[in-house]
Design a protein around this motif. Structure first.
Motif, mmCIF file in Angstrom:
data_model
loop_
_atom_site.group_PDB
_atom_site.id
_atom_site.type_symbol
_atom_site.label_atom_id
_atom_site.label_comp_id
_atom_site.label_asym_id
_atom_site.label_seq_id
_atom_site.Cartn_x
_atom_site.Cartn_y
_atom_site.Cartn_z
ATOM 1 N N ILE A 1 -11.410 32.863 1.812
ATOM 2 C CA ILE A 1 -12.466 32.732 1.436
ATOM 3 C C ILE A 1 -11.723 31.716 0.121
ATOM 4 O O ILE A 1 -11.436 32.042 -0.700
ATOM 5 C CB ILE A 1 -14.086 33.377 0.903
ATOM 6 N N ALA B 1 -20.869 32.643 8.390
ATOM 7 C CA ALA B 1 -18.967 33.753 8.982
ATOM 8 C C ALA B 1 -18.058 34.671 9.287
ATOM 9 O O ALA B 1 -17.593 34.916 9.831
ATOM 10 C CB ALA B 1 -17.586 33.152 8.052
ATOM 11 N N ALA C 1 -6.702 33.115 3.753
ATOM 12 C CA ALA C 1 -6.638 33.990 5.518
ATOM 13 C C ALA C 1 -5.792 34.464 5.786
ATOM 14 O O ALA C 1 -5.546 35.575 6.366
ATOM 15 C CB ALA C 1 -6.950 33.132 6.361
ATOM 16 N N ALA D 1 -8.521 28.484 1.318
ATOM 17 C CA ALA D 1 -9.519 29.264 1.835
ATOM 18 C C ALA D 1 -7.986 29.528 3.038
ATOM 19 O O ALA D 1 -8.587 31.474 3.793
ATOM 20 C CB ALA D 1 -10.393 29.115 2.977
ATOM 21 N N TRP E 1 -18.610 37.503 7.128
ATOM 22 C CA TRP E 1 -17.582 38.072 6.487
ATOM 23 C C TRP E 1 -17.565 39.867 6.949
ATOM 24 O O TRP E 1 -15.922 39.821 6.719
ATOM 25 C CB TRP E 1 -17.352 38.001 5.037
ATOM 26 N N THR F 1 -10.736 31.916 10.033
ATOM 27 C CA THR F 1 -10.137 33.057 10.444
ATOM 28 C C THR F 1 -8.991 32.665 10.524
ATOM 29 O O THR F 1 -9.312 31.125 11.705
ATOM 30 C CB THR F 1 -11.328 33.493 11.102
ATOM 31 N N LYS G 1 -9.361 37.226 7.244
ATOM 32 C CA LYS G 1 -10.222 35.881 7.006
ATOM 33 C C LYS G 1 -9.597 35.867 5.494
ATOM 34 O O LYS G 1 -9.766 36.410 4.575
ATOM 35 C CB LYS G 1 -11.307 36.366 7.396
ATOM 36 N N LEU H 1 -14.276 38.450 -2.317
ATOM 37 C CA LEU H 1 -16.255 38.086 -1.681
ATOM 38 C C LEU H 1 -16.451 38.670 -3.359
ATOM 39 O O LEU H 1 -17.370 37.894 -4.208
ATOM 40 C CB LEU H 1 -17.123 38.402 -1.025
ATOM 41 N N CYS I 1 -14.489 29.338 4.469
ATOM 42 C CA CYS I 1 -14.377 30.878 5.490
ATOM 43 C C CYS I 1 -13.268 30.400 6.471
ATOM 44 O O CYS I 1 -13.543 29.447 7.274
ATOM 45 C CB CYS I 1 -14.974 32.153 5.474
ATOM 46 N N ALA J 1 -21.088 33.840 3.248
ATOM 47 C CA ALA J 1 -20.587 35.450 4.490
ATOM 48 C C ALA J 1 -21.244 35.439 5.308
ATOM 49 O O ALA J 1 -20.776 35.747 6.126
ATOM 50 C CB ALA J 1 -20.828 36.723 2.713
#
Length: 720
Positions: free
Chosen positions: A582, A568, A700, A696, A570, A597, A580, A545, A595, A565
């Motif tokens: 993004i 989620a 993750a 994303a 972050w 997970t 995670k 990020l 995002c 952020a």
């Protein structure tokens, strides 16, 4: 089976929807027929081609964008109702018919609200001003003392009011204002607010009319036999068994006309669909498939893309001398990211009813994304004038770009011209999946470097078949595809790489037919761009990020990522085996970030949660924004972890949903959608939420497992 006639409504009734009313008549989809139901022509107020207010107060909107599930039948009238100060219930909607006076009429590119935001609002505001002026004149009062509210013009001081119907005739004699005053967004009552979808009940109960529901007197049915290698020619036909099927009328050689070429096919014509389908299955066709076993082959195609990655592409943009800077860089990476061919596979397969009449006139009933494009294609194919063609656009049971490609419609035109009677062509699911056109498979050749812990060099070399080149024959050999190049340019993604950046392109051609798919090239190249940004962030030993925010000076992008952020969470500490990822991407005027997970599960991973944030500027209905984004999440995950389309020796290896899987309800992860109210000009909604999903997810999985995936699709249950 050959005598069974089953409609969608019959099926819904059998499934438990027993209290159905009569279906809407097909004529209700054409402006000419619908407008006859309102007042005579001299007793109405017409504002441009879109709005008619009759002397009974009925308000009719000619909707220029077909509805394929994206909600244009609510979004477009909302724009009108807001400025006209009426509720949505008071707006009658009819679909445009392709005629030029309605302008662009194609639902695609997430363009409906974006392109109609000002025209429809201005039309509504103009009508409001004309009605207000007319009422003020009748009362001999200043127009400034009169206000529009709930289908009436009011003089609040005295309590007097006149309905729009009472004012329509006199208002129609006024000159239409060129620059009517639009409402201030702070005064919006409908736009930006939650409103029920008024079209949902008819769709749920089966009253709504889709293409497959159309039944025209004297209509026959046609099932099409296409070459398994798509472009094969008919060598011989044995129709002896087909003619034994009760209901089969005849077998005729026909053609499938695609934008870039025409292929041969055979049609089995019958009195009902079941007979046509049974006759098709009994038909024996020998095909001359030429060299297509070699040229329609995905392994060979992708091998050619990887070979192309070894060479220089055609430059679209370059800032700094990337090759020199990359060669001298100490900390650098090079990767390849691959995306497969994909079918659109809408729930309602391609179908059309066409009647080419003896007098040369043509009438069409079809679920098509663009009646204007259809009119153009039909006129060009049948060599008729636009005034000879009447198009009735039905609702579409999904499309995702497929139903703006009119091969199925022109098949119906050819057969009807031969028979001189209305013909209903229906593609089977197997036709839909094995014949294309498809989202093109693509390769992203990525290069980049970091300096002092910051991403400062980035090269995206996009490689594959060009929609502009194949479909429109509009790409020169020394020209970078403008559609995809713009999308991955720094002007669009706003990344500022301080030392050097480059976007280049190589066209690898194929005989596999391609066309736009939901989010077009963004679904291909968001994967490479956003996964590689993550790779470079890790090379720089930087949080993904923070690494993005460092090279994103654009405030809207920053706001989207910062909102993501926050929503989620972050920065939360995750247990071992969870991660995670993004991604952010701009397409169709909107910025979307995601995002995801995940957590380890046996030999694979489980998707625990998806959080998406979208800044689409002004929007009509937040509920529809969320619904479209949820659809994008489902489609984006499906494209990442389910089957792609593969051809071996010219034959498509997937034939139906059992091989071309779609993510099911029980597989869908929890989702959160958040909208950033930026107040910017409207962007798209139907597609922008999709491009960040796959990257994303890939990012993750890397965070949770350390495994970097670079080829889609992948088996989420086996991340070894």
């Amino acid at each position: 089976m050959e005598n069974i006639q089953t409609s969608r409504r019959d099926f819904l009734k059998a499934a438990g929807f027993t209290s159905l009313g009569l279906a809407v008549g097909i004529s209700g989809f054409t402006p000419d027929a619908s407008l006859k139901k309102i007042a005579p022509a001299v007793l109405k107020l017409e504002i441009n081609p879109f709005i008619i207010i009759d002397t009974t107060g009925n308000i009719t909107l000619v909707n220029p964008r077909p509805d394929m599930g994206q909600g244009s039948t609510q979004a477009v009238p909302s724009l009108l109702a807001e400025e006209l100060e009426v509720s949505l219930e008071k707006v009658l909607i009819v679909q445009s018919d392709g005629k030029g006076k309605y302008g662009s009429q194609t639902s695609g590119g997430s363009s409906s609200v974006r392109e109609l935001w000002m025209p429809i609002r201005r039309a509504g505001a103009a009508a409001r001003e004309m009605l207000t002026t007319t009422a003020a004149k009748r009362w001999n009062l200043p127009a400034s003392e009169c206000v529009a509210e709930d289908g009436k013009i009011w003089h609040k001081a005295s309590g007097k009011s006149l309905t729009y119907g009472e004012l329509a005739d006199d208002a129609s004699k006024l000159e239409i204002p060129k620059e009517p005053k639009l409402k201030d967004p702070k005064d919006f009552k409908i736009i930006g607010k939650y409103n029920k979808r008024l079209d949902v009940p008819e769709r749920v109960t089966g009253k709504a009319v889709y293409g497959l529901d159309v039944d025209v007197p004297g209509m026959v049915y046609a099932a099409i036999v296409h070459s398994p290698m798509i472009h094969g020619k008919v060598a011989s036909i044995d129709e002896s068994d087909t003619k034994k099927v009760k209901g089969v009328l005849q077998v005729i050689k026909t053609e499938r006309t695609m934008p870039h070429r025409t292929s041969e096919a055979v049609a089995v014509v019958a009195t009902n669909w079941w007979a046509a389908l049974k006759g098709k299955r009994a038909l024996k066709v020998n095909w001359d498939n030429g060299n297509y076993a070699k040229t329609v082959d995905t392994a060979s195609y992708f091998a050619a893309t990887y070979e192309a990655a070894k060479k220089e592409g055609v430059n679209f943009e370059e800032k700094g001398d990337f090759a020199v800077k990359y060669a001298n860089a100490k900390d650098k990476l090079e990767s390849h990211y691959e995306t497969p061919f994909l079918a659109h596979a809408p729930i309602e397969p391609e179908n059309a009813v066409v009647h080419v009449k003896d007098d040369g006139n043509v009438e069409i009933w079809a679920p098509i994304q663009g009646p204007d494009w259809a009119l153009r294609d039909v006129c060009g194919y049948l060599k008729v004038k636009p005034e000879q063609v009447k198009i009735n656009v039905t609702l579409l049971g999904g499309a995702f770009g497929r139903k703006a490609y009119h091969d199925f419609l022109l098949e119906a035109c050819h057969i009807s011209k031969e028979l001189k009677k209305p013909v209903k062509v229906i593609w089977t699911r197997e036709d839909d999946i094995t014949q294309g056109p498809y989202r093109p498979g693509m390769l992203s050749h990525m290069q980049g470097f970091v300096e002092d812990g910051k991403i400062t060099g980035f090269h995206h070399h996009a490689i594959g078949e060009s929609i502009v080149g194949q479909v429109f024959k509009g790409l020169k050999d020394d020209e970078a595809d403008p559609w995809l190049s713009e999308e991955i340019s720094t002007g669009n993604n706003k990344y500022q790489f301080g030392t050097a950046s480059k976007v280049s392109w190589t066209n690898v051609k194929t005989d596999i037919p391609v066309v736009w798919w939901r989010s077009v090239y963004a679904s291909n190249f968001g994967w490479g761009q956003e996964c590689f940004i993550d790779e470079l962030a890790h090379l720089a030993k930087k949080d993904p990020l923070k690494a993005r925010l460092e090279i994103l000076p654009d405030e809207r992008f920053k706001k989207v990522l910062e909102t993501l952020a926050e929503k989620a969470n972050w920065n939360e500490k995750l247990p071992q085996g969870s991660g995670k990822g993004i991604a952010v991407f701009k397409s169709f005027g909107s910025i979307s970030a995601c995002c995801i997970t995940v957590s380890k599960k046996d030999s694979g991973v489980k998707i625990d949660k998806v959080v998406s944030v979208i800044d689409c500027g002004y929007y009509v209905n937040p509920d529809n924004v969320k619904a479209q984004t949820e659809g994008n999440i489902v489609m984006g995950i499906t494209a990442a972890i389910k089957d792609g389309i593969t051809f071996t020796n010219g034959i498509c290896e997937q034939t139906n949903y059992h091989q071309f899987n779609v993510m099911r309800m029980n597989e869908a992860p929890p989702m959160e959608i958040h909208i950033v109210d930026s107040g910017a000009v409207p962007g798209g909604v139907g597609e922008p939420g999709l491009p960040p999903i796959a990257p994303a997810l890939g990012n993750a999985i890397f965070a949770a497992t350390g495994k970097r995936l670079r080829k889609l699709p992948f088996d989420i249950n086996n991340i070894a």
